[in-house]
Design a protein around this motif. Structure first.
Motif, mmCIF file in Angstrom:
data_model
loop_
_atom_site.group_PDB
_atom_site.id
_atom_site.type_symbol
_atom_site.label_atom_id
_atom_site.label_comp_id
_atom_site.label_asym_id
_atom_site.label_seq_id
_atom_site.Cartn_x
_atom_site.Cartn_y
_atom_site.Cartn_z
ATOM 1 N N PRO A 150 0.844 -1.207 0.000
ATOM 2 C CA PRO A 150 0.000 0.000 0.000
ATOM 3 C C PRO A 150 0.873 1.250 0.000
ATOM 4 C CG PRO A 150 0.106 -0.894 2.211
ATOM 5 C CD PRO A 150 0.875 -1.842 1.332
ATOM 6 N N ASP A 151 1.499 1.502 -1.165
ATOM 7 C CA ASP A 151 2.497 2.564 -1.263
ATOM 8 C C ASP A 151 1.927 3.870 -1.808
ATOM 9 O OD1 ASP A 151 2.065 1.706 -3.851
ATOM 10 O OD2 ASP A 151 4.146 1.088 -4.234
ATOM 11 N N GLY A 152 0.597 4.016 -1.765
ATOM 12 C CA GLY A 152 -0.033 5.275 -2.139
ATOM 13 C C GLY A 152 -0.252 6.176 -0.930
ATOM 14 N N GLY A 153 0.543 5.950 0.110
ATOM 15 C CA GLY A 153 0.444 6.791 1.304
ATOM 16 C C GLY A 153 0.431 6.013 2.595
ATOM 17 N N ALA A 154 -0.045 4.778 2.585
ATOM 18 C CA ALA A 154 -0.173 4.032 3.835
ATOM 19 C C ALA A 154 1.186 3.657 4.424
ATOM 20 C CB ALA A 154 -1.023 2.784 3.636
ATOM 21 N N VAL A 155 2.082 3.063 3.625
ATOM 22 C CA VAL A 155 3.375 2.671 4.192
ATOM 23 C C VAL A 155 4.180 3.908 4.591
ATOM 24 C CG1 VAL A 155 3.533 0.450 3.011
ATOM 25 C CG2 VAL A 155 4.457 2.480 1.900
ATOM 26 N N GLN A 156 3.923 5.024 3.908
ATOM 27 C CA GLN A 156 4.662 6.248 4.213
ATOM 28 C C GLN A 156 4.131 6.958 5.455
ATOM 29 O OE1 GLN A 156 3.276 5.402 1.291
ATOM 30 N NE2 GLN A 156 4.642 5.822 -0.431
ATOM 31 N N LYS A 157 2.826 6.870 5.705
ATOM 32 C CA LYS A 157 2.201 7.687 6.754
ATOM 33 C C LYS A 157 1.772 6.924 7.994
ATOM 34 C CE LYS A 157 0.196 10.898 3.356
ATOM 35 N NZ LYS A 157 -1.078 11.390 2.774
ATOM 36 N N LEU A 158 1.187 5.738 7.796
ATOM 37 C CA LEU A 158 0.509 5.074 8.913
ATOM 38 C C LEU A 158 1.436 4.774 10.092
ATOM 39 C CD1 LEU A 158 -2.332 4.160 9.684
ATOM 40 C CD2 LEU A 158 -1.768 1.884 8.800
ATOM 41 N N PRO A 159 2.703 4.361 9.877
ATOM 42 C CA PRO A 159 3.571 4.095 11.033
ATOM 43 C C PRO A 159 3.881 5.333 11.868
ATOM 44 C CG PRO A 159 4.414 2.995 9.068
ATOM 45 C CD PRO A 159 3.344 3.943 8.616
ATOM 46 N N MET A 161 1.410 7.578 12.439
ATOM 47 C CA MET A 161 0.117 8.022 12.936
ATOM 48 C C MET A 161 -0.432 7.121 14.035
ATOM 49 S SD MET A 161 -1.488 9.018 9.192
ATOM 50 C CE MET A 161 -2.931 9.919 9.768
ATOM 51 N N ILE A 162 -0.021 5.853 14.019
ATOM 52 C CA ILE A 162 -0.406 4.900 15.060
ATOM 53 C C ILE A 162 0.865 4.160 15.474
ATOM 54 C CG2 ILE A 162 -2.738 4.658 14.122
ATOM 55 C CD1 ILE A 162 -1.949 1.974 12.957
ATOM 56 N N ALA A 167 0.727 -0.715 12.780
ATOM 57 C CA ALA A 167 0.718 -0.471 11.339
ATOM 58 C C ALA A 167 1.346 -1.645 10.592
ATOM 59 C CB ALA A 167 1.473 0.821 11.026
ATOM 60 N N LYS A 168 2.475 -2.126 11.107
ATOM 61 C CA LYS A 168 3.159 -3.239 10.443
ATOM 62 C C LYS A 168 2.276 -4.484 10.404
ATOM 63 C CE LYS A 168 7.496 -3.632 11.379
ATOM 64 N NZ LYS A 168 8.775 -3.965 12.069
ATOM 65 N N GLU A 169 1.565 -4.741 11.510
ATOM 66 C CA GLU A 169 0.650 -5.895 11.537
ATOM 67 C C GLU A 169 -0.443 -5.747 10.489
ATOM 68 O OE1 GLU A 169 -2.959 -7.840 14.012
ATOM 69 O OE2 GLU A 169 -2.334 -5.774 14.274
ATOM 70 N N ALA A 182 -10.054 2.351 15.360
ATOM 71 C CA ALA A 182 -9.530 3.531 14.673
ATOM 72 C C ALA A 182 -9.671 4.776 15.535
ATOM 73 C CB ALA A 182 -10.261 3.721 13.346
ATOM 74 N N THR A 183 -10.768 4.857 16.260
ATOM 75 C CA THR A 183 -10.969 5.989 17.168
ATOM 76 C C THR A 183 -9.987 5.923 18.335
ATOM 77 O OG1 THR A 183 -13.319 6.027 16.579
ATOM 78 C CG2 THR A 183 -12.669 7.225 18.552
ATOM 79 N N ARG A 184 -9.758 4.731 18.844
ATOM 80 C CA ARG A 184 -8.840 4.562 19.968
ATOM 81 C C ARG A 184 -7.415 4.980 19.608
ATOM 82 N NH1 ARG A 184 -9.748 -0.440 20.725
ATOM 83 N NH2 ARG A 184 -7.802 -1.450 20.109
ATOM 84 N N TRP A 185 -6.992 4.699 18.386
ATOM 85 C CA TRP A 185 -5.649 5.080 17.957
ATOM 86 C C TRP A 185 -5.569 6.538 17.528
ATOM 87 C CZ3 TRP A 185 -2.717 1.954 20.094
ATOM 88 C CH2 TRP A 185 -2.800 0.562 19.981
ATOM 89 N N GLY A 186 -6.699 7.235 17.461
ATOM 90 C CA GLY A 186 -6.690 8.629 17.075
ATOM 91 C C GLY A 186 -6.692 8.862 15.574
ATOM 92 N N LEU A 187 -6.905 7.810 14.794
ATOM 93 C CA LEU A 187 -7.006 7.982 13.344
ATOM 94 C C LEU A 187 -8.297 8.700 12.967
ATOM 95 C CD1 LEU A 187 -5.816 4.585 11.827
ATOM 96 C CD2 LEU A 187 -4.762 6.830 11.494
ATOM 97 N N VAL A 188 -9.312 8.546 13.802
ATOM 98 C CA VAL A 188 -10.644 9.065 13.522
ATOM 99 C C VAL A 188 -11.034 10.043 14.624
ATOM 100 C CG1 VAL A 188 -13.077 8.428 13.259
ATOM 101 C CG2 VAL A 188 -11.301 6.957 12.304
ATOM 102 N N HIS A 189 -11.562 11.193 14.224
ATOM 103 C CA HIS A 189 -12.017 12.175 15.202
ATOM 104 C C HIS A 189 -13.211 11.647 15.976
ATOM 105 C CE1 HIS A 189 -13.172 15.992 16.978
ATOM 106 N NE2 HIS A 189 -14.371 15.876 16.436
#
Length: 276
Positions: A150-159, A161-162, A167-169, A182-189
Motif C-alpha cells: 500500500p504505497d499510495g500513502g499508507a506505508v509512508q504515513k501510517l507508522p 500516525m499509530i 501499522a506493520k501488523e 480507529a478511534t482509539r488510535w486517534g485515526l478518527v475524530h
C-alpha cells in the motif's frame, strides 16, 4: 448547487464548503480517469476563493472506497508504469485518487467515511485532515495478499500516525480495523451512526469555514513545512520574521484579515473575512 466534475465524481457547494462525492458503483474503485476527476474537484476547492473546506464521502452506506481498480488493471495485463505515470492519461498531478500526491492542497479536507475504506480507499482517508467515520465502517490494507504494497500513502504515513507495530501488523495481515479501534488510535475524530454522518461532517466543515481563509491554508502549509524538523528548528523558522519558506503564512501575518480578526475581537463582533 450541483456540478458534475465527471459522472463518477460529483460536487456540491454548501456556502464555503465543497462536498466531493465518490459515485462509481458498486465499490467506488479508483482507476486512472477517476483519479483525475477527483483531482479536478480538489483543484476547484483549492483554486476557488469561495471555498474554504472540502468534504470527501462515498455514496450509500456500504462502501466509501474499495481502492485501486484491480479488475481493470488485470484486464490490461498488469501494471503499465508508463501509462500509470503518464501526465495526461495516468492518475494525474494529484497521484493515486487525485489526493495522495496533491502536496500543495492547502485547504482542509474532511473524510466522511460512510463504509468500508479498503486499500487505496484507506489511503484517501490518510490524505485528509480530519476523519469522521460511520460506526459500522472499517479500514483494511489487503495489498500484501495481492502481491503489492500500500504505497499510495499508507506505508509512508501510517507508522507515524499509530504505533508502528500496529501499522506493520495491518500491512502484513490485511486484517480489518473497525471504527472503535480507529478511534482509539486517534485515526478518527469521531465514529457516529451512518444516518448522522453527513450532517456531522457538514456541521464540522461549516465550523471550520468560519476561520480566516488565509489562516486555514497557512496552518496546512506550516504543518507540512515542519514535518521532519525538530521543535527548536520549527520555533526558530515558523514565526513572524522567521525564514520559513511558507508564502501563505508570511502573507497571513500582515494580512487585512489578521487586522480584522484582532479588531473584531476587541469590538466584540464577528469578523468579516476578505481572504487577503
Amino acid at each position: 448547487m450541483k456540478n458534475n466534475t465527471e459522472e463518477w465524481v460529483q460536487t456540491k457547494a454548501h456556502g464555503r464548503v465543497l462536498e466531493i462525492i465518490l459515485n462509481r458503483p458498486p465499490a467506488n474503485a479508483i482507476n486512472r480517469a477517476m483519479s483525475r476527476a477527483i483531482y479536478a474537484a480538489l483543484r476547484e476547492l483549492q483554486d476557488n476563493p469561495d471555498y474554504s473546506v472540502g468534504i470527501i464521502r462515498g455514496t450509500g452506506e456500504r462502501i466509501f472506497c474499495a481502492g485501486w481498480d484491480l479488475k481493470e488493471t488485470a484486464g490490461e495485463g498488469g501494471i503499465d508504469l508508463d501509462l500509470e505515470n503518464d501526465p495526461v492519461h495516468g492518475h494525474g498531478p494529484g497521484g493515486f485518487a487525485g489526493i495522495t500526491e496533491f502536496h500543495d492542497l492547502t485547504k482542509p479536507v474532511i473524510a466522511a467515511v460512510n463504509g468500508a475504506a479498503v486499500g487505496g480507499g484507506f489511503e484517501i482517508v490518510l490524505a485528509c485532515d480530519v476523519v469522521l467515520m460511520a460506526d459500522h465502517a472499517f479500514f483494511s490494507l489487503p495489498e500484501m495478499q495481492r502481491g503489492i504494497l500500500p504505497d499510495g500513502g499508507a506505508v509512508q504515513k501510517l507508522p507515524h500516525m499509530i504505533p508502528p507495530n500496529v501499522a506493520k501488523e495491518m500491512f502484513l495481515t490485511g486484517r480489518v480495523m473497525d471504527a472503535a479501534e480507529a478511534t482509539r488510535w486517534g485515526l478518527v475524530h469521531k465514529a457516529v451512526p451512518v444516518a448522522d454522518l453527513e450532517t456531522q461532517a457538514m456541521n464540522m466543515a461549516q465550523e471550520i469555514a468560519k476561520g480566516a481563509p488565509l489562516a486555514l491554508q497557512a496552518l496546512k502549509e506550516v504543518l507540512g513545512y515542519m514535518d521532519g524538523l525538530t521543535v527548536k528548528q520549527s520555533m526558530a523558522q515558523v514565526k513572524p520574521g522567521g525564514d520559513a519558506d511558507c508564502p501563505i503564512y508570511q502573507k497571513m501575518i500582515t494580512s487585512q484579515d489578521a487586522i480584522e480578526g484582532i479588531t473584531a475581537f476587541a469590538q466584540k463582533r464577528d469578523p468579516v473575512w476578505k481572504g487577503k
